[in-house]
Write a protein that holds these residues in place. Sequence first.
Motif, PDB file in Angstrom:
ATOM      1  N   THR A 162       0.817  -1.218   0.000  1.00  0.00           N
ATOM      2  CA  THR A 162       0.000   0.000   0.000  1.00  0.00           C
ATOM      3  C   THR A 162       0.850   1.267   0.000  1.00  0.00           C
ATOM      4  OG1 THR A 162      -0.249  -0.007   2.415  1.00  0.00           O
ATOM      5  CG2 THR A 162      -1.929  -1.159   1.142  1.00  0.00           C
ATOM      6  N   GLY A 163       2.103   1.164   0.475  1.00  0.00           N
ATOM      7  CA  GLY A 163       3.003   2.320   0.421  1.00  0.00           C
ATOM      8  C   GLY A 163       3.219   2.753  -1.030  1.00  0.00           C
ATOM      9  N   ALA A 164       3.214   1.761  -1.949  1.00  0.00           N
ATOM     10  CA  ALA A 164       3.415   2.070  -3.370  1.00  0.00           C
ATOM     11  C   ALA A 164       2.291   2.963  -3.902  1.00  0.00           C
ATOM     12  CB  ALA A 164       3.493   0.778  -4.175  1.00  0.00           C
ATOM     13  N   MET A 165       1.113   2.870  -3.291  1.00  0.00           N
ATOM     14  CA  MET A 165      -0.006   3.716  -3.744  1.00  0.00           C
ATOM     15  C   MET A 165       0.234   5.174  -3.352  1.00  0.00           C
ATOM     16  SD  MET A 165      -3.255   1.417  -2.706  1.00  0.00           S
ATOM     17  CE  MET A 165      -3.785   0.062  -3.703  1.00  0.00           C
ATOM     18  N   TYR A 166       0.650   5.379  -2.094  1.00  0.00           N
ATOM     19  CA  TYR A 166       0.930   6.757  -1.649  1.00  0.00           C
ATOM     20  C   TYR A 166       2.113   7.324  -2.438  1.00  0.00           C
ATOM     21  CZ  TYR A 166      -2.389   5.783   1.995  1.00  0.00           C
ATOM     22  OH  TYR A 166      -3.559   5.457   2.644  1.00  0.00           O
ATOM     23  N   ARG A 167       3.069   6.438  -2.729  1.00  0.00           N
ATOM     24  CA  ARG A 167       4.225   6.878  -3.525  1.00  0.00           C
ATOM     25  C   ARG A 167       3.793   7.252  -4.950  1.00  0.00           C
ATOM     26  NH1 ARG A 167       9.379   5.657  -1.699  1.00  0.00           N
ATOM     27  NH2 ARG A 167       9.417   4.735   0.376  1.00  0.00           N
TER      28      ARG A 167
ATOM     29  N   THR B  77      -7.646  10.035  -7.351  1.00  0.00           N
ATOM     30  CA  THR B  77      -8.850   9.437  -7.943  1.00  0.00           C
ATOM     31  C   THR B  77      -8.738   9.281  -9.470  1.00  0.00           C
ATOM     32  OG1 THR B  77      -9.869  11.616  -8.060  1.00  0.00           O
ATOM     33  CG2 THR B  77     -10.423  10.306  -6.154  1.00  0.00           C
ATOM     34  N   GLU B  78      -7.860  10.078 -10.080  1.00  0.00           N
ATOM     35  CA  GLU B  78      -7.802  10.025 -11.552  1.00  0.00           C
ATOM     36  C   GLU B  78      -6.737   9.084 -12.113  1.00  0.00           C
ATOM     37  OE1 GLU B  78      -9.793  14.354 -12.492  1.00  0.00           O
ATOM     38  OE2 GLU B  78      -7.670  14.051 -12.971  1.00  0.00           O
ATOM     39  N   ILE B  79      -5.669   8.852 -11.340  1.00  0.00           N
ATOM     40  CA  ILE B  79      -4.632   7.993 -11.927  1.00  0.00           C
ATOM     41  C   ILE B  79      -5.050   6.528 -11.813  1.00  0.00           C
ATOM     42  CG2 ILE B  79      -2.692   9.554 -11.546  1.00  0.00           C
ATOM     43  CD1 ILE B  79      -1.887   7.853  -9.139  1.00  0.00           C
ATOM     44  N   GLU B  80      -4.480   5.725 -12.726  1.00  0.00           N
ATOM     45  CA  GLU B  80      -4.738   4.286 -12.650  1.00  0.00           C
ATOM     46  C   GLU B  80      -3.461   3.625 -12.148  1.00  0.00           C
ATOM     47  OE1 GLU B  80      -6.331   0.842 -15.627  1.00  0.00           O
ATOM     48  OE2 GLU B  80      -4.485   1.890 -16.144  1.00  0.00           O
TER      49      GLU B  80
ATOM     50  N   ALA C  72      -2.885  13.400   3.988  1.00  0.00           N
ATOM     51  CA  ALA C  72      -4.117  14.037   3.489  1.00  0.00           C
ATOM     52  C   ALA C  72      -5.309  13.081   3.666  1.00  0.00           C
ATOM     53  CB  ALA C  72      -3.942  14.396   2.012  1.00  0.00           C
ATOM     54  N   PRO C  73      -6.284  13.427   4.541  1.00  0.00           N
ATOM     55  CA  PRO C  73      -7.376  12.498   4.843  1.00  0.00           C
ATOM     56  C   PRO C  73      -8.150  12.014   3.614  1.00  0.00           C
ATOM     57  CG  PRO C  73      -7.384  14.320   6.397  1.00  0.00           C
ATOM     58  CD  PRO C  73      -6.372  14.663   5.346  1.00  0.00           C
ATOM     59  N   SER C  74      -8.414  12.909   2.649  1.00  0.00           N
ATOM     60  CA  SER C  74      -9.236  12.473   1.511  1.00  0.00           C
ATOM     61  C   SER C  74      -8.453  11.523   0.599  1.00  0.00           C
ATOM     62  CB  SER C  74      -9.736  13.689   0.725  1.00  0.00           C
ATOM     63  OG  SER C  74      -8.651  14.477   0.329  1.00  0.00           O
ATOM     64  N   VAL C  75      -7.130  11.702   0.538  1.00  0.00           N
ATOM     65  CA  VAL C  75      -6.310  10.772  -0.256  1.00  0.00           C
ATOM     66  C   VAL C  75      -6.334   9.411   0.430  1.00  0.00           C
ATOM     67  CG1 VAL C  75      -3.954  10.242  -1.022  1.00  0.00           C
ATOM     68  CG2 VAL C  75      -4.808  12.597  -1.152  1.00  0.00           C
ATOM     69  N   ARG C  76      -6.167   9.419   1.743  1.00  0.00           N
ATOM     70  CA  ARG C  76      -6.165   8.156   2.497  1.00  0.00           C
ATOM     71  C   ARG C  76      -7.487   7.432   2.326  1.00  0.00           C
ATOM     72  NH1 ARG C  76      -1.713   7.504   5.317  1.00  0.00           N
ATOM     73  NH2 ARG C  76      -2.494   5.467   5.919  1.00  0.00           N
ATOM     74  N   SER C  77      -8.573   8.188   2.449  1.00  0.00           N
ATOM     75  CA  SER C  77      -9.857   7.530   2.404  1.00  0.00           C
ATOM     76  C   SER C  77     -10.084   6.883   1.026  1.00  0.00           C
ATOM     77  CB  SER C  77     -10.902   8.568   2.813  1.00  0.00           C
ATOM     78  OG  SER C  77     -11.988   8.502   2.043  1.00  0.00           O
ATOM     79  N   TYR C  78      -9.666   7.570  -0.036  1.00  0.00           N
ATOM     80  CA  TYR C  78      -9.819   6.996  -1.374  1.00  0.00           C
ATOM     81  C   TYR C  78      -8.940   5.743  -1.523  1.00  0.00           C
ATOM     82  CZ  TYR C  78      -9.843   6.191  -6.322  1.00  0.00           C
ATOM     83  OH  TYR C  78      -9.965   5.572  -7.545  1.00  0.00           O
ATOM     84  N   LEU C  79      -7.676   5.863  -1.070  1.00  0.00           N
ATOM     85  CA  LEU C  79      -6.754   4.728  -1.258  1.00  0.00           C
ATOM     86  C   LEU C  79      -7.129   3.532  -0.376  1.00  0.00           C
ATOM     87  CD1 LEU C  79      -3.259   6.454  -1.765  1.00  0.00           C
ATOM     88  CD2 LEU C  79      -4.848   5.562  -3.480  1.00  0.00           C
ATOM     89  N   VAL C  80      -7.642   3.793   0.816  1.00  0.00           N
ATOM     90  CA  VAL C  80      -8.075   2.677   1.678  1.00  0.00           C
ATOM     91  C   VAL C  80      -9.223   1.925   0.999  1.00  0.00           C
ATOM     92  CG1 VAL C  80      -9.279   2.132   3.849  1.00  0.00           C
ATOM     93  CG2 VAL C  80      -7.244   3.578   3.885  1.00  0.00           C
ATOM     94  N   ASP C  81     -10.116   2.703   0.392  1.00  0.00           N
ATOM     95  CA  ASP C  81     -11.230   2.091  -0.322  1.00  0.00           C
ATOM     96  C   ASP C  81     -10.722   1.230  -1.492  1.00  0.00           C
ATOM     97  OD1 ASP C  81     -14.066   2.000  -0.421  1.00  0.00           O
ATOM     98  OD2 ASP C  81     -13.873   2.961  -2.392  1.00  0.00           O
TER      99      ASP C  81
ATOM    100  N   ARG D  42       0.796   0.886   7.010  1.00  0.00           N
ATOM    101  CA  ARG D  42       0.878   1.444   8.371  1.00  0.00           C
ATOM    102  C   ARG D  42      -0.456   1.292   9.099  1.00  0.00           C
ATOM    103  NH1 ARG D  42       4.825   1.940   5.776  1.00  0.00           N
ATOM    104  NH2 ARG D  42       6.567   3.374   5.991  1.00  0.00           N
ATOM    105  N   ASP D  43      -1.537   1.181   8.312  1.00  0.00           N
ATOM    106  CA  ASP D  43      -2.894   1.202   8.878  1.00  0.00           C
ATOM    107  C   ASP D  43      -3.726   0.015   8.416  1.00  0.00           C
ATOM    108  OD1 ASP D  43      -2.987   1.767   6.214  1.00  0.00           O
ATOM    109  OD2 ASP D  43      -4.450   3.380   6.366  1.00  0.00           O
TER     110      ASP D  43
END
Length: 230
Positions: free
Chosen positions: A34-39, A63-66, A100-109, A125-126
């Motif tokens: 999941t770290g790769a997503m934030y990266r 939300t826009e990148i694949e 950034a909470p909204s980034v986290r919430s999207y990526l967790v989903d 981490r979570d």
Amino acid sequence: MEKMIVAIDGPAGAGKSSVTRLLADRLGFQFLDTGAMYRSVTLVAIEQEIDLLDETALQKIATEIEIVFDGEEVLINGNNSTTAIREPNVTRSVACVAKAPSVRSYLVDLQRRIASQGDFVCEGRDQGTVAFPDSFCKIFLTASPKARAQRRVAQLSLSGQPVELEVVIRDQKLRDQQDSTRKVGRLMKAKDAIEVPTDDLSLVQVVAALEGIVRQRIENKRESSTVNGQ
Ligand code: DC
């Protein structure tokens, strides 16, 4: 049959990345880094020269990148970005994006959607606290700051990016502080996670220990579903 998720959390350099891949292989599970997503979001934000404090812009990117995982490779919008997301400029900036909470919430989903497709070992981490709080097996990997930094130096040197131990220790301290103090999804051991200190263990020993823990949990799960007639 219900999908199984092993959640592995812990600080940078505790060995999560290698352990997760090997453990997934031993169990016949897939792995999710999941770290790769934030990266990935960070890399695109840097490339687009976005202000890393602009949460709306970061959320738009997320939300826009694949992001596609193809074995060890990470593709962003079809481009192989496996190496680029691990460059020092991304490593230095990623904490800003990860808070950034909204980034986290999207990526967790997104993590939940991916993990619903099969049995997974998910690292981050979570994972045990936020993404998969109902996971049947949660591990919190730890190691002393010095051991973690030494591993990082060895890893970077292998990938042709030699760096001083002191520099890694300094950056690591900063990242630990950022990871454990942010408001959402901060680095924290879940109450029901098993803590595994790895300082005195080789990679093979850590993987063997975790495999033992997971297999025991799978056995317990089977027994309890037999008792409950499921
Ligand atoms: O594990 P890593 O070094 O690739 O993680 C990169 C960054 O992303 C690090 O600052 C922690 C953050 N991260 C996070 O906040 N939540 C996760 N589930 C995974 C990583």
